[in-house]
Design a protein around this motif. Structure first.
Motif, mmCIF file in Angstrom:
data_model
loop_
_atom_site.group_PDB
_atom_site.id
_atom_site.type_symbol
_atom_site.label_atom_id
_atom_site.label_comp_id
_atom_site.label_asym_id
_atom_site.label_seq_id
_atom_site.Cartn_x
_atom_site.Cartn_y
_atom_site.Cartn_z
ATOM 1 N N GLU A 7 0.821 -1.205 0.000
ATOM 2 C CA GLU A 7 0.000 0.000 0.000
ATOM 3 C C GLU A 7 0.860 1.262 0.000
ATOM 4 O O GLU A 7 0.470 2.286 -0.543
ATOM 5 N N GLY A 8 2.035 1.187 0.596
ATOM 6 C CA GLY A 8 2.923 2.346 0.664
ATOM 7 C C GLY A 8 3.428 2.820 -0.684
ATOM 8 O O GLY A 8 3.935 3.930 -0.802
ATOM 9 N N LEU A 9 3.298 2.002 -1.717
ATOM 10 C CA LEU A 9 3.794 2.356 -3.049
ATOM 11 C C LEU A 9 2.704 2.937 -3.954
ATOM 12 O O LEU A 9 2.942 3.184 -5.128
ATOM 13 N N ARG A 10 1.526 3.180 -3.401
ATOM 14 C CA ARG A 10 0.434 3.714 -4.224
ATOM 15 C C ARG A 10 0.748 5.152 -4.671
ATOM 16 O O ARG A 10 1.622 5.811 -4.127
ATOM 17 N N GLU A 11 -0.013 5.627 -5.639
ATOM 18 C CA GLU A 11 0.170 6.984 -6.158
ATOM 19 C C GLU A 11 -0.210 8.014 -5.105
ATOM 20 O O GLU A 11 -0.933 7.707 -4.154
ATOM 21 N N THR A 12 0.265 9.205 -5.268
ATOM 22 C CA THR A 12 -0.058 10.316 -4.376
ATOM 23 C C THR A 12 -1.562 10.551 -4.379
ATOM 24 O O THR A 12 -2.182 10.644 -5.442
ATOM 25 N N TYR A 13 -2.142 10.663 -3.202
ATOM 26 C CA TYR A 13 -3.556 11.000 -3.098
ATOM 27 C C TYR A 13 -3.694 12.502 -3.267
ATOM 28 O O TYR A 13 -3.097 13.278 -2.527
ATOM 29 N N ALA A 14 -4.482 12.926 -4.256
ATOM 30 C CA ALA A 14 -4.609 14.340 -4.584
ATOM 31 C C ALA A 14 -5.965 14.924 -4.184
ATOM 32 O O ALA A 14 -6.374 15.956 -4.709
ATOM 33 N N GLY A 15 -6.650 14.304 -3.261
ATOM 34 C CA GLY A 15 -7.887 14.862 -2.729
ATOM 35 C C GLY A 15 -8.871 15.264 -3.810
ATOM 36 O O GLY A 15 -9.173 14.490 -4.720
ATOM 37 N N GLU A 16 -9.350 16.500 -3.740
ATOM 38 C CA GLU A 16 -10.350 16.999 -4.680
ATOM 39 C C GLU A 16 -9.807 17.161 -6.093
ATOM 40 O O GLU A 16 -10.576 17.357 -7.040
ATOM 41 N N TRP A 17 -8.497 17.076 -6.268
ATOM 42 C CA TRP A 17 -7.908 17.152 -7.604
ATOM 43 C C TRP A 17 -8.031 15.815 -8.339
ATOM 44 O O TRP A 17 -7.861 15.767 -9.556
#
Length: 136
Positions: A5-15
């Motif tokens: 899970e640590g290698l997932r993409e950056t979470y960009a919230g509302e973006w």
């Protein structure tokens, strides 16, 4: 092969899911700050340093388990890989964006030398060739 899970993409919230032009139109001040290299929670999401905080330990744990002369292959997203490279090279987070993005199906090659981690290739599409003087 393990999934981390640590290698997932950056979470960009509302973006998340928005095009570049939609982000610029809806979040102009936030986008401009991010473009200047300021630490921004894009859309309320993660900072680049938080991505590195979760991703780099996964890589270091895999490296610690390697046999002599072993190789670790990490598959992730370009932004996550960029943060890992910057952190492993002990660069300041504001400098991490200096690494260009990774094209699809390309990779970066890191190695450990006498003085720590080194970036041997970035956005590569072929395997690296040894360079005289790069002995570890």
């Amino acid at each position: 092969m393990d999934h981390h899970e640590g290698l997932r993409e950056t979470y960009a919230g509302e973006w998340q899911g928005l095009t570049n032009s939609e982000i610029r139109a809806r979040y102009p001040e936030e986008y401009e700050a991010w473009s200047r290299g300021e630490p921004v929670r894009r859309g309320g999401g993660e900072l680049a340093t938080e991505v590195a905080d979760r991703a780099v330990p996964v890589v270091l744990d895999a490296v610690d388990k390697l046999p002599d002369n072993g190789t670790v292959v990490v598959v992730s997203h370009g932004g996550t890989i960029r943060t890992m490279i910057g952190r492993l090279l002990d660069m300041e987070p504001a400098q991490w964006e200096r690494f260009g993005g990774l094209s699809n199906c390309c990779w970066s090659v890191m190695g450990q030398g006498a003085r720590g981690w080194r970036l041997l290739e970035h956005n590569a599409g072929t395997l690296p060739q040894p360079v005289i003087g790069d002995e570890t």
